[in-house]
Design an enzyme around this catalytic site. Structure first.
Site, mmCIF file in Angstrom:
data_model
loop_
_atom_site.group_PDB
_atom_site.id
_atom_site.type_symbol
_atom_site.label_atom_id
_atom_site.label_comp_id
_atom_site.label_asym_id
_atom_site.label_seq_id
_atom_site.Cartn_x
_atom_site.Cartn_y
_atom_site.Cartn_z
ATOM 1 N N ASP A 195 -14.277 17.377 77.347
ATOM 2 C CA ASP A 195 -13.053 18.062 76.810
ATOM 3 C C ASP A 195 -12.747 19.444 77.314
ATOM 4 O O ASP A 195 -13.809 19.995 77.909
ATOM 5 C CB ASP A 195 -13.216 18.122 75.275
ATOM 6 N N ASP A 196 -11.807 20.146 77.277
ATOM 7 C CA ASP A 196 -11.191 21.311 77.468
ATOM 8 C C ASP A 196 -10.980 21.712 78.928
ATOM 9 O O ASP A 196 -10.733 22.867 79.158
ATOM 10 C CB ASP A 196 -12.012 22.236 76.635
ATOM 11 N N HIS A 210 -5.519 16.705 75.409
ATOM 12 C CA HIS A 210 -6.168 17.402 74.589
ATOM 13 C C HIS A 210 -5.261 18.648 74.116
ATOM 14 O O HIS A 210 -5.920 19.716 73.780
ATOM 15 C CB HIS A 210 -7.485 17.840 75.218
ATOM 16 N N HIS A 267 -5.139 24.068 73.001
ATOM 17 C CA HIS A 267 -5.989 23.887 72.052
ATOM 18 C C HIS A 267 -5.806 24.708 70.634
ATOM 19 O O HIS A 267 -6.999 25.201 69.944
ATOM 20 C CB HIS A 267 -7.454 24.470 72.660
ATOM 21 N N HIS A 311 -18.204 18.800 77.045
ATOM 22 C CA HIS A 311 -17.204 19.783 77.656
ATOM 23 C C HIS A 311 -17.573 20.116 79.178
ATOM 24 O O HIS A 311 -18.630 20.496 79.464
ATOM 25 C CB HIS A 311 -17.227 20.999 76.830
HETATM 26 ZN ZN LIG Z 1 -11.546 21.081 72.727
#
Ligand SMILES: [Zn+2]
Length: 433
Positions: free
Chosen positions: A254-255, A305, A309, A397
């Site tokens: 993620d991210d 995603h 955020h 991540h």
């Molecule tokens: Zn995230």
């Protein structure tokens, strides 16, 4: 290093008439190609300081320079608390700055500290004004450049300082390790590496390499490459076949994408013929089209995603839609594929989020590695191997070196344990979810 011998802080201090702090602009010297020079000088009972640093007008760069200078100053002040000799301790910073071309700016900071003994350190920052970020070796060198740099350094210094090269630090600190060559600047025609005093030799040392002599290992094209694939060129999704009856897990990152670490994860996946799912942020994805295209070409899945955020459950319906749609369109523009999966930030979802996701499945996870918290590859690997079971969706991540390192270790380990590494969509299909 030279400057501190020219500037005499005591003389300057007399002119300050008791002011303990002053800033003024200083005329540039030939090794200060970027920004205007700011000088600060002052004294306390037991110490003096003289700080010369550049102000470039690029906020990221100026903030970083100031942070280095001020952190050093703070640490110096703390160390001199117990110091008693009147105005003997000294903190001194000087700099050089270089422009390679309109894209790359480099700053070299020479930080000198004298308390009970002298300590000198060279710090460098290289800023890519096109990508708007700081860069390291891995951003401009390619192939087995670390061994090439190590060979070059050993030849270069053995020719120049044969005696000193027998010292114990030389072999260790000229070996093919990233940290040995982490201090460098990019000049117009050459890269210059710096070695702080006490690192290679007792004194500071530097090594220059002309770009033309190192062209097999260096990639410094200043021209703007087209970020997006033309619309008539459709990416070939290289989805890897799986056996639905055998155990499988889905690694998810993620991210990102992160200019630093995503590539390392992709390398590991490619090496072991494994797939993963990258839940990208729109704000990062639009700056990394090449990484997104590589993900797809190598059989990975890209998930949404959101753009920035935000916790979706705190937003209005329109706000949620905007966060999702912007990223969805960004992924499509770059890869010509709409994301089939959406992971809301923090896994936080409600009916509105599910509705706004439209065709995309809302995905959370079943195994949380907490990699963002520990930042320790060993702990993350142990956590996965201890808890993993068939059908798991594993949360990581691609923002941390430790996570990239953990991925490289855990991918072959999971395969040894009999797990296929599949995308989230493959897992859902195989498990009938
Ligand atoms: Zn995230």
């Amino acid at each position: 290093m030279k400057l501190k011998k020219i500037v005499c802080p005591f003389l300057c201090l007399m002119l300050l008439c008791g002011c303990s702090h002053v800033s003024f602009k200083k005329k540039n010297n030939p090794n200060q190609e970027v920004g205007e020079s700011i000088q600060e000088m002052g004294f306390k009972d037991h110490s003096v300081y003289s700080i010369l640093y550049p102000k470039t007008g690029i906020d990221d760069l100026d903030d970083k320079i100031k942070a280095i200078v001020e952190d050093g100053h703070k640490a110096f002040d703390e160390k001199t608390q117990a110091y008693k000799e009147k105005r003997k301790a000294e903190y001194n910073v000087s700099y050089e700055s270089y422009v390679k071309d309109e894209r790359y700016l480099s700053i070299r900071l020479d930080i000198y500290e004298s308390i009970y003994e002298n300590h000198e350190e060279i710090k460098t920052l290289v800023y890519d004004s096109k990508e708007k970020r700081f860069i390291g070796l891995e951003d401009i060198f390619q192939g087995d450049y670390l061994h090439a740099l190590s060979n070059q350094a050993q030849t270069y210094f053995k020719e120049r300082f044969p005696q000193e090269c027998n010292q114990k630090n030389f072999e260790l600190h000229s070996s093919a390790a990233v940290e040995n060559f982490a201090s460098f600047v990019l000049k117009k025609d050459r890269v210059v590496f710096y070695f702080s005093p006490g690192y290679l030799f007792d004194n500071a040392a530097s090594m220059e390499i002309m770009y033309t002599d190192f062209k097999d290992y260096i990639d410094l094209s200043p021209e703007t490459t087209s970020a997006y694939v033309p619309y008539d060129q459709v990416l070939n999704e290289n989805v890897k076949p799986i056996d639905p009856d055998k155990p499988m897990v889905a690694l998810t990152f993620d991210d990102g994408p992160s200019p630093k670490y995503t590539e390392r994860i992709l390398d590991a996946l490619k090496e072991y013929n494994a797939s993963a799912t990258f839940f990208v942020l729109g704000s990062n994805a639009e700056n990394a089209p090449k990484l997104l295209q590589r993900m797809v070409l190598e059989g990975n899945e890209i998930g949404n995603h959101t753009y920035s955020h935000k916790q979706l459950t705190t937003l209005s319906k329109a706000g949620i839609e905007e966060e999702i749609k912007e990223t969805k369109e960004c992924i499509y523009t770059i890869t010509h594929i709409y994301p089939h999966v959406l992971r809301p930030p923090y896994g936080s979802k409600n009916d509105t989020v599910v509705k706004c996701a439209e065709d995309a499945k809302v995905v959370t996870w079943s195994l949380d590695t907490r990699d963002w918290k520990d930042r320790d590859a060993k702990i993350v690997v142990e956590r996965i191997l201890k808890d993993v079971k068939d059908g798991d969706i594993i949360l990581m991540h691609d923002l941390y070196a430790s996570s990239a390192q953990a991925a490289a270790i855990v991918i072959p380990k999971l395969q040894e344990m009999g797990y296929q590494l599949v995308t989230v969509s493959q897992l859902y299909e195989a498990k009938g979810m």
